[in-house]
Structure formats: structure tokens, C-alpha cells
Design a protein around this motif. Sequence first.
Motif, PDB file in Angstrom:
ATOM      1  N   UNK A  56       0.852  -1.202   0.000  1.00  0.00           N
ATOM      2  CA  UNK A  56       0.000   0.000   0.000  1.00  0.00           C
ATOM      3  C   UNK A  56       0.890   1.255   0.000  1.00  0.00           C
ATOM      4  N   UNK A  57       0.585   2.209  -0.894  1.00  0.00           N
ATOM      5  CA  UNK A  57       1.328   3.459  -0.916  1.00  0.00           C
ATOM      6  C   UNK A  57       0.650   4.441   0.049  1.00  0.00           C
ATOM      7  N   UNK A  58       1.393   4.805   1.132  1.00  0.00           N
ATOM      8  CA  UNK A  58       0.856   5.726   2.134  1.00  0.00           C
ATOM      9  C   UNK A  58       1.124   7.177   1.702  1.00  0.00           C
ATOM     10  N   UNK A  59       0.190   8.057   2.004  1.00  0.00           N
ATOM     11  CA  UNK A  59       0.310   9.487   1.671  1.00  0.00           C
ATOM     12  C   UNK A  59       0.470  10.317   2.935  1.00  0.00           C
ATOM     13  N   UNK A  60       1.168  11.468   2.795  1.00  0.00           N
ATOM     14  CA  UNK A  60       1.306  12.357   3.954  1.00  0.00           C
ATOM     15  C   UNK A  60       0.081  13.261   4.044  1.00  0.00           C
ATOM     16  N   UNK A  61       0.155  14.256   4.936  1.00  0.00           N
ATOM     17  CA  UNK A  61      -0.983  15.141   5.156  1.00  0.00           C
ATOM     18  C   UNK A  61      -1.312  15.964   3.921  1.00  0.00           C
ATOM     19  N   UNK A  62      -0.312  16.142   3.056  1.00  0.00           N
ATOM     20  CA  UNK A  62      -0.535  16.920   1.840  1.00  0.00           C
ATOM     21  C   UNK A  62      -0.925  16.023   0.660  1.00  0.00           C
ATOM     22  N   UNK A  63      -1.221  14.758   0.969  1.00  0.00           N
ATOM     23  CA  UNK A  63      -1.611  13.786  -0.051  1.00  0.00           C
ATOM     24  C   UNK A  63      -0.497  13.503  -1.045  1.00  0.00           C
ATOM     25  N   UNK A  64       0.711  13.597  -0.535  1.00  0.00           N
ATOM     26  CA  UNK A  64       1.857  13.248  -1.381  1.00  0.00           C
ATOM     27  C   UNK A  64       2.396  11.877  -0.934  1.00  0.00           C
ATOM     28  N   UNK A  65       2.937  11.059  -1.916  1.00  0.00           N
ATOM     29  CA  UNK A  65       3.487   9.742  -1.560  1.00  0.00           C
ATOM     30  C   UNK A  65       4.554   9.864  -0.495  1.00  0.00           C
ATOM     31  N   UNK A  66       4.420   9.011   0.544  1.00  0.00           N
ATOM     32  CA  UNK A  66       5.342   9.099   1.671  1.00  0.00           C
ATOM     33  C   UNK A  66       6.181   7.807   1.799  1.00  0.00           C
ATOM     34  N   UNK A  67       5.539   6.664   1.790  1.00  0.00           N
ATOM     35  CA  UNK A  67       6.236   5.371   1.955  1.00  0.00           C
ATOM     36  C   UNK A  67       5.297   4.242   1.560  1.00  0.00           C
ATOM     37  N   UNK A  68       5.932   3.026   1.429  1.00  0.00           N
ATOM     38  CA  UNK A  68       5.139   1.834   1.125  1.00  0.00           C
ATOM     39  C   UNK A  68       4.990   1.017   2.406  1.00  0.00           C
ATOM     40  N   UNK A  69       3.748   0.647   2.702  1.00  0.00           N
ATOM     41  CA  UNK A  69       3.454  -0.207   3.856  1.00  0.00           C
ATOM     42  C   UNK A  69       3.190  -1.624   3.340  1.00  0.00           C
ATOM     43  N   UNK A  70       3.967  -2.569   3.853  1.00  0.00           N
ATOM     44  CA  UNK A  70       3.893  -3.957   3.330  1.00  0.00           C
ATOM     45  C   UNK A  70       3.545  -4.917   4.462  1.00  0.00           C
ATOM     46  N   UNK A  71       2.469  -5.642   4.294  1.00  0.00           N
ATOM     47  CA  UNK A  71       2.041  -6.650   5.282  1.00  0.00           C
ATOM     48  C   UNK A  71       2.077  -8.016   4.608  1.00  0.00           C
ATOM     49  N   UNK A  72       2.728  -8.981   5.262  1.00  0.00           N
ATOM     50  CA  UNK A  72       2.862 -10.297   4.632  1.00  0.00           C
ATOM     51  C   UNK A  72       2.871 -11.445   5.617  1.00  0.00           C
TER      52      UNK A  72
END
Length: 453
Positions: free
Chosen positions: A96-112
Motif C-alpha cells: 500500500x502506498x501511504x500518503x502524507x498530510x498533503x496527499x503526497x506519496x510518503x512510503x510503502x506499507x507492506x504486510x505479509x
Amino acid sequence: MQAECSYLEKSNILFYVKLDLEGNYKYLSPNFCDHFGYKYEDYIGVHSFETICEEDHQLCLDIIQKCLKNPEKAFAVKLRKPAKDDKIFFTQWEFTLELDEDKKPMEYSCIGFDITKKVNRRSEIAQLNLQLEGSKQQYQALFDTSSLAIILHDLDGKLILANDTFCKLLKIEHQNFTDYNLYQFIENKNWKATKELLTALEKEGKNTAFEFELIDAEKNLIPVYINKLIFKDWTGKPLVWGVITDITERKKHINLLETQKELLEKSANIAKLGGWELNLKTLEATWTKEVYEIHDLPYNSIGLFNLDNSLNYFLPNDRQLIKDAIDLTIKEGKPYHLELKFISAKKVNKWVIISGEAMYHNDKIVGIKGIIQDITERKSFEETIISQNELLTEIYYSQSHLMRLPLANILGLVSLLEIETDKDEIEIIKRKLKLSATQLDEVIKELAIKKNS
């Protein structure tokens, strides 16, 4: 989201990883590190491709592209991770691509989580399925092409499977075999015994084999040998496998062999001829029935062969002769054929012919085989003929010498008697005639006595 992250960080089942926008590790959960044997500080800042099999790098790039196009939406992917000893871990992930408060790409969250066991199990199942399919094809080929007739039926005789050999044996169409019941190929008188056999098989759960007769579609009796095995299908219903061998030719050969054996035994009995074998290693001797009869011994009464005991049935003067012949056969393979006098166990005087020859195995003499024949009657006939010939010779001599002299005298005296007129001379001729006749009579009586003796 903070509570969810806290749960994922503490989970002993799920892996939780954060990647920066270039794919480098920003965070690794304790369970992730423990499971794969990573040290947290060694992998922070390391690109995630270092822990993913090279063949799956493109999958990662594809899933990143999906995440970039659809931020905050999860996308699934299966990745292989190398482990020690050339082993591979199989893992299932959601990126999942996480966004910051400004709706800009921040990091990838990976669950496995680890799906290695599941994958291996599926692989094993797939392999087993391949093996089963291969076995199925092999058994189907064996079933279809077997020279033996094979059927599967229930306890009521309903045919479920039948190969082409069975259909040809019973002269029925293969495509129509399910229209038949096994009892249609069994004589009515054998139905009860067949049902009892199937019932016993069901109770005991054992296989059995027996000879039987089936009836083909043209009402011909076919002798067969049947192997039957009962088992239960997945529903618990008892079924019976039957493997059937046509023994028509074997029966013919057996009957022919029995007929030939009977003829040989009768011929041997009539000829008073027996066969024997001697194993030189074990000294075990094999005799036919006639050999025992010639020896006047009970059938199968001997054990180990004893040469000295066997020689005792012959006259003392002949024992060394036959012993030397046997020794020569054992040493040099030279056969022998002797005609000797013989005294049986019941002290009956006989004449026998005994012959022997070597038996070989790998060019080595391992035994002797031969025959012995009672020729007592033949010898008796020969002696009678010799005696009669001697008598005939003597009769011929007597006829040609002893009988001719008095007979010639008689003929000469008769001629004189016809021409003599003097009474005194006639009386002398009569006395001489009587003397010659008496001599002739004595010769004839002596011959008769010799003939009767």
C-alpha cells in the motif's frame, strides 16, 4: 492507523515492513527479522531487492506501479525470499502506498506472511496428482492391453469394468459389457457355490484363486483359472476384482500328457521296463514303479543309494563287472549295457538288462541315468528254442544215421522177400526184418523220450 501499526509490529504471525519510495527498508517488524534471521540494524536502508529472489524483482516493480496509480489501496503479490542452504521462502504480501498530510506519496506499507508450507503442500499434491495420473494411465494401459481377462463386479455379479480380452473370451461386444451379469456366464448348477464364495470373500476379506468353467455367448464351456480380490470403494460398497486366465490349451496339454504318461506306464509295465536316476552329489536315487517291481520291493521303499546293496542283487561273479561299468561311467562318461542274472528281494531268479549313461551339468558329470528291464520270459523262450533246436538237430542226426540203417535193412529185406522162394531163406529174412523193425522202434522211442524231457 496508529493502533493498527502497533498490532502489526507485535504480531507473531504477520510480517510488517515499511519501504521508502526507492524501495529501501525503513522499518522491519520483530517477527519479520526473527523469521528470516535478519538483524534490524543491518537491513535498515538496504534495498528490498536484496532479500527477494531476482526472478521476482519484476513482480515488485509491477506492484509498485499499481500502488503509484492507486495510492492507499492494497495490492497483493507473492514473492520468493532466499534462505540458507539454498532453500526458498514463499511469502504473500499486500503493498500500500501511504500518503502524507498533503496527499503526497510518503512510503510503502507492506504486510505479509509465510506461505512456504502451503506452497510446498500444493506442490506435493500436484506432484502426487501427476504420479497418480501417470499410474492411472499405466494401469489403464495394462488393463486394456493385458492378455489376461480382467473384470470388476459387485457381489450380485453386475459388471462394472471389463477389458477387451474378457469380452473376446466370452464373445461379447466390448461396448455392451455393462449389459451383462457375471452369472450369465456361469452354469446354473454353479450359481449357489459362486454366491457362497463371494459371501465368504466379503466376510474374510481375502483373495482366492481356483479353476472354474465359464460359458461364452455361443454356449461353449471354457476352462479358466480365476484370481479374485474383494475390496470396498469410497462409499463402503464391496466390489470384486477378477483376473481370468483361459486354460483351454493348458488343459489339452495336461490331458495329452496324462494320456501319454498312462501309455508309457502301460508300455513299461508290459515290457517290464523301469527307469532310474542317481544324483552323485546327494547319492539320492529315483526309481520308477517298474524298478521296484523288478526288485520285488515295496514302492518308494529306498532311501539313500548304496552301491554295495544294489550290487547284491546280482550274482557274485557279475558284481565286479557292473561295478567297473558304473565307475567308468562316473569317471569317463562311458555308457554301459549289460545282460545279467539277477536275484530279487524275494529270492526269485531273473534275467535283466541294465543300461546306464552319464548326466551332465556345465560339462561336468553330476549323475547317472538308465533303465533296467526284466527279460526273464525272453530268456526262458530263448532257452526253450535252444533246447528245441538241439532236439531237432539230434532228431535230424538220428533220422539221417540211426533210423536209416534199420530202415534200409527193412527195405532191402522186403525186396529179397518178394523174390525168395526157399522157405528156410524166407524165415531167415523174416527174423532179420523183425530185428530191424525192433531197432527202428527203439530209436523212435528214445527220440520221443528226449522230446518229452
